[in-house]
Scaffold this active site. Sequence first.
Site, short mmCIF file in Angstrom:
data_model
loop_
_atom_site.label_atom_id
_atom_site.label_comp_id
_atom_site.label_asym_id
_atom_site.label_seq_id
_atom_site.Cartn_x
_atom_site.Cartn_y
_atom_site.Cartn_z
N TYR A 330 -4.40 3.50 6.37
CA TYR A 330 -3.59 4.62 6.86
C TYR A 330 -2.78 5.22 5.72
CZ TYR A 330 -0.06 7.11 9.66
OH TYR A 330 0.77 8.06 10.19
N CYS A 331 -2.84 6.55 5.57
CA CYS A 331 -2.08 7.29 4.57
C CYS A 331 -2.40 6.74 3.17
CB CYS A 331 -0.60 7.23 4.91
SG CYS A 331 0.46 8.25 3.86
N LEU A 332 -1.40 6.43 2.36
CA LEU A 332 -1.67 5.89 1.04
C LEU A 332 -2.31 4.51 1.11
CD1 LEU A 332 1.46 7.09 -0.96
CD2 LEU A 332 -0.92 7.72 -1.37
N GLY A 334 -4.79 4.01 3.02
CA GLY A 334 -6.20 4.39 3.01
C GLY A 334 -6.69 4.70 1.61
N LEU A 358 -7.37 6.92 7.76
CA LEU A 358 -6.53 7.68 8.68
C LEU A 358 -5.52 8.50 7.88
CD1 LEU A 358 -5.77 4.84 11.27
CD2 LEU A 358 -7.72 6.41 11.24
#
Length: 594
Positions: A330-332, A334, A358
């Site tokens: 998720y976010c960084l 990811g 994500l």
Amino acid sequence: MSYSVPPESISPLLYQRANPREPHGDETEPPEAADRLLHAMMASATGGVAPTSLALAATDWLMHLAMSPAKWQQLVQKAYRKNMRWFSYASQAGFGAPCEACIEPLAQDQRFRSPAWQIWPYNLMQQAFLLNQQWWHNVTTGIDGVTRHHEQVVSFAARQLLDMASPLNFVATNPDVSAAAWREGGANFLRGALNFAEDLQRAATGQPPAGTEQFRPGHEVAVTPGKVIFRNHLIEVIQYDPATPTVHAEPVLIVPAWIMKYYILDLSPHNSLVRHLVGREHTVFMISWHNPTAADSELGMDDYVRDGVMAAIDVVSERVQGQRINAVGYCLGGTLLAITAAALADSGREQLNSLTLLAAQTDFSEAGELMLFIDEGQIDWLEDLMWQQGYLDNRQMAGAFKLLRSNDLVWSVAVNQYLLGRRAPMTDLMAWNADATRMPRRMHSDYLRHLFLNNDLFSGRYRFDGDPIALSDIGKPLFAVATMRDHVSPWRSVHKIHLVPNCDITFVLTSGGHNAGIVSEPGHPGRSFYIANRPQGELYLDPDTWVAAAEQRVGSWWPAWLTWLDQMSVSGMVAARAVEEGLGAAPGNYVLER
């Protein structure tokens, strides 16, 4: 196969340019240490914003504007036409005659939606403000010779100054505030003053906003049952208790962003992605990041890959032997997962079964308005601030994120809380957002320079443990989710994962923003999304063409993703895996660190 060139074989000048700010540690020369200390003190006073970057942008804009007489003429003509339109509107509206507005607010601008803004004289004020705002946009953009980055910075700064002067923000020019004062005999101002005093007191003592005490990790949020099964200096790995008698053979490992606490993906029971996965017959593992202190200042991106994601993958592989992992980032987190997957592929380790990203970027060439705060001078400024502290506090970044949506996150909130005296009810997502973390100096510098500033990852220049890695080596089925109103990971930037040709990609564009679009449980009202699959080898579609061709669905994207996960889980069902041993109950210790 990757080949690395020894640094000593590179020209010293080229190596210095490629690595402009090597860590100094105890070897920092006294004159440079004095400079950095001065910069750090100034950065603390400016909230981490480099005045040199602002000055360079303003100078670039002013000098090119000064040498553009045709632009002056155009601006004078626009000002004249806008004034004439406003005077015509005012003359009709002043006598109560029906008349068409001079200008409509932008779709995302909700400041003047109240019916009271359509009544004289407030309609004249808001129309004058919107026309003026549009004119200043023309002043700060479209000037030949100004660099794109400087134009964006100047336009952004002008917008911030205009937002400060909006009629929304003043008692005499805000009809809703005036009406509330008349209706309540000024009681709204008393409540607002009490709210302001409480917020000042909480900020001065380092307390979170009022109401966050209703959402405590392990009590009201992050309550999915599980145990911490591994802990090192950087992460805890949580394994969640099964909720079904059988589970898919392939486990799921979630890598959250390291700049916030993991439990955005395990909020309240009704909107917990973790609980949803467990209830749909998946064995779920979660990384919980240590909240670093000054003692962790030398932790870099390689450490976060090696002792973070790779360590967690090894733990899951040991717990669920013989099965590959469906990894989620998720976010960084990811982005870090993508780096890890590429490094694993480069070393021949086949531990991953699929990847889900994500709201995660892998290309940072168009990373949205966040790039306004990222240039050589700005990063140098932040590095000096972190050199003094050993880390960057998330609260020192919060101001920049709020400015990206100042209308919604600064001024509208101030008007509601301090002029109208209304406290918005605290939510689990708001409480999580206030649960700030820190970032080690070296790691924060690494990702700002190598990802945002130089875009090394997507360009094939990123190195892990000294060896270059390439995203095209990943070769695993990929499910990517972007959100329509994302100011952190703009969806067109996330969409560039399609330029990585060596894998099957299912891409989702969902309604909502960076956080609310991901925390989008089934039954959440007003949700919809676009979805399309691009098999490996098919031609690339640009973002607009992709949207036109994609299937649109109503509701949450979670069921579509779970269907995809079921397809990725090819080893069938096995008996549920009980978590018999652990280092303590979830949510663990690291999530509670302040």
